[in-house]
Design a protein around this motif. Structure first.
Motif, PDB file in Angstrom:
ATOM      1  N   VAL A  68      -0.672   5.859  -7.314  1.00  0.00           N
ATOM      2  CA  VAL A  68      -1.572   4.911  -8.200  1.00  0.00           C
ATOM      3  C   VAL A  68      -2.950   5.299  -7.503  1.00  0.00           C
ATOM      4  CG1 VAL A  68      -2.378   2.509  -8.387  1.00  0.00           C
ATOM      5  CG2 VAL A  68       0.261   3.360  -8.579  1.00  0.00           C
ATOM      6  N   PRO A  69      -3.927   5.352  -8.465  1.00  0.00           N
ATOM      7  CA  PRO A  69      -5.395   5.742  -7.985  1.00  0.00           C
ATOM      8  C   PRO A  69      -5.993   4.996  -6.846  1.00  0.00           C
ATOM      9  CG  PRO A  69      -5.472   5.780 -10.192  1.00  0.00           C
ATOM     10  CD  PRO A  69      -4.244   5.175  -9.832  1.00  0.00           C
TER      11      PRO A  69
ATOM     12  N   ARG B 168       0.658  -1.035   0.117  1.00  0.00           N
ATOM     13  CA  ARG B 168      -0.042   0.010  -0.011  1.00  0.00           C
ATOM     14  C   ARG B 168       0.854   1.364   0.048  1.00  0.00           C
ATOM     15  NH1 ARG B 168      -2.851  -2.895   4.107  1.00  0.00           N
ATOM     16  NH2 ARG B 168      -4.574  -4.147   3.047  1.00  0.00           N
ATOM     17  N   ALA B 169       1.902   1.188   0.704  1.00  0.00           N
ATOM     18  CA  ALA B 169       2.916   2.435   0.925  1.00  0.00           C
ATOM     19  C   ALA B 169       3.381   2.624  -0.475  1.00  0.00           C
ATOM     20  CB  ALA B 169       3.900   2.272   1.795  1.00  0.00           C
TER      21      ALA B 169
END
Length: 68
Positions: free
Chosen positions: A64-65, A56-57
């Motif tokens: 990234v959207p 996620r980081a």
């Protein structure tokens, strides 16, 4: 992609103990490139949270959207 886009060498590759990652051909490839291959401990879903947080980081850092 990491090496070409960020101009950084890959030092460590972490994966599960799946057969696609734990085999002699890939081990030899990592050895020739100087990459340390770490595998997660079997039956430890706790480690998945750390991997997801890192992913996620990286996605956020790459702009990234959020839907991805």
């Amino acid at each position: 992609m990491i090496q070409t886009q960020f101009m950084l060498p890959i030092k460590v590759f972490r994966s599960d103990n799946g057969g696609e990652f734990v085999n002699s051909a890939l081990s030899q490839f990592f050895h020739t490139k100087g990459v340390l291959h770490e595998t997660t401990c079997p039956q430890t879903p706790q480690q998945n949270g750390q991997i997801l947080a890192a992913a996620r980081a990286l996605l956020l850092g790459a702009s990234v959207p959020k839907r991805f």
